[in-house]
Enzyme design. Structure first.
Site, PDB file in Angstrom:
ATOM      1  N   HIS A 120     -88.432  28.872 -54.592  1.00  0.00           N
ATOM      2  CA  HIS A 120     -89.128  27.772 -55.268  1.00  0.00           C
ATOM      3  C   HIS A 120     -89.590  28.246 -56.633  1.00  0.00           C
ATOM      4  CE1 HIS A 120     -91.659  24.496 -56.323  1.00  0.00           C
ATOM      5  NE2 HIS A 120     -92.797  25.126 -56.086  1.00  0.00           N
ATOM      6  N   HIS A 151     -90.999  26.671 -60.782  1.00  0.00           N
ATOM      7  CA  HIS A 151     -91.427  25.533 -61.596  1.00  0.00           C
ATOM      8  C   HIS A 151     -90.737  25.634 -62.950  1.00  0.00           C
ATOM      9  CE1 HIS A 151     -94.547  23.979 -58.899  1.00  0.00           C
ATOM     10  NE2 HIS A 151     -94.785  25.239 -58.588  1.00  0.00           N
ATOM     11  N   ASP A 178     -68.793  23.489 -59.859  1.00  0.00           N
ATOM     12  CA  ASP A 178     -68.574  24.779 -59.197  1.00  0.00           C
ATOM     13  C   ASP A 178     -69.696  25.117 -58.222  1.00  0.00           C
ATOM     14  OD1 ASP A 178     -66.292  25.221 -60.714  1.00  0.00           O
ATOM     15  OD2 ASP A 178     -67.274  26.578 -62.130  1.00  0.00           O
ATOM     16  N   HIS A 198     -92.765  17.704 -58.526  1.00  0.00           N
ATOM     17  CA  HIS A 198     -93.112  19.067 -58.111  1.00  0.00           C
ATOM     18  C   HIS A 198     -92.213  20.083 -58.797  1.00  0.00           C
ATOM     19  CE1 HIS A 198     -94.329  21.849 -54.503  1.00  0.00           C
ATOM     20  NE2 HIS A 198     -94.345  22.486 -55.654  1.00  0.00           N
ATOM     21  N   TYR A 204     -62.699  31.877 -56.400  1.00  0.00           N
ATOM     22  CA  TYR A 204     -63.301  32.600 -57.517  1.00  0.00           C
ATOM     23  C   TYR A 204     -63.962  33.910 -57.082  1.00  0.00           C
ATOM     24  CZ  TYR A 204     -66.562  33.620 -61.344  1.00  0.00           C
ATOM     25  OH  TYR A 204     -67.266  34.227 -62.340  1.00  0.00           O
TER      26      TYR A 204
END
Length: 249
Positions: A127, A129, A152, A192, A246
């Site tokens: 997580h 910001h 991709d 958020h 790839y």
């Protein structure tokens, strides 16, 4: 075995040796990966977190559905330059700590735990910001798939998840609801910011870096005019090639 590893082994003595060793290894991995967040400009101060699942095989006391697995996550409110493997917090998939520690786990632990509990394929959660991805989240707008890099990595748009309050598993429910049938490893939780998932924490960190990069590029593109859409057949082809051909596969 280092002093830290010996301490960890003692702390988790109720687990089999192989599990104790994996906990110690994962604490090191998660501690090291946190450095990638400020290095890539994805966080400020103590915001953001990385976690990784500790898978416990059935023969070592685990469950086939992964419900007895553990997770390792950043402690709450600790500066990035103060992080170390010993400070990483170990929790079960209910978000409860399974060892004594002077550090509380991240305030996002319930979201991470819920995600692991309900998406068994997920081995890492991140997580941040980060500025541009969070700006899209503030608008409640998905990032459209208008770059081959997006096709991709994300296999389509980066979707928006529902608004949810920190403190329980509401954010986790939104992550799972949005990503359970999606190819995207990233979701923009409304008002958020981004959460990303991966087979392990490193893959989730990569997704977080890529999420911010494409959010920035598409934002700049829209200042110049309307970005050109990519046909779905090309999105599918690009995604398949990148995921299956790839690199050193």
């Amino acid at each position: 075995m280092s002093t830290a590893e010996m301490s960890t082994a003692e702390e988790f003595r109720s687990y089999p040796r192989e599990v104790r060793e994996e906990i110690a290894r994962t604490r090191q991995v998660v501690s090291d990966l946190h450095a990638e967040l400020p290095r890539n400009g994805l966080v400020v101060w103590t915001a953001g977190n990385v976690s990784q699942r500790v898978r416990i095989p059935a023969e070592l006391g685990g469950a086939a559905d992964g419900s007895k697995d553990l997770l390792v996550i950043k402690p709450s409110g600790v500066s990035y330059d103060e992080l170390s493997p010993e400070k990483m917090v170990v929790c079960d998939l209910e978000g409860a700590m399974v060892h004594s520690s002077p550090h509380k786990p991240s305030s996002d632990t319930a979201a991470h735990a819920y995600t692991y509990k309900h998406l068994q394929r997920v081995g890492g959660v991140v997580h941040t910001h980060s500025t541009y991805a969070t700006a899209w989240a503030a608008r409640g707008e998905a990032v459209p798939c208008v770059l081959t890099m997006m096709a991709d990595e994300f296999g389509g748009p980066i979707p928006v998840g529902p608004f949810a309050i920190i403190g329980d598993d509401s954010i986790g429910r939104g992550i799972v609801q949005t990503l359970k049938d999606s190819r995207s490893p990233a979701v923009l939780m409304a008002n958020h910011g981004p959460f990303t998932i991966g087979a392990d924490a490193r893959a989730a960190v990569k997704a977080a870096v890529m999420c911010e990069e494409v959010a920035r590029a598409v934002h700049i593109s829209r200042q110049l005019g309307d970005p050109l859409p990519i046909e779905q057949k090309h999105v599918d082809s690009l995604y398949d090639r990148y995921q299956n051909v790839y690199g050193q596969k």
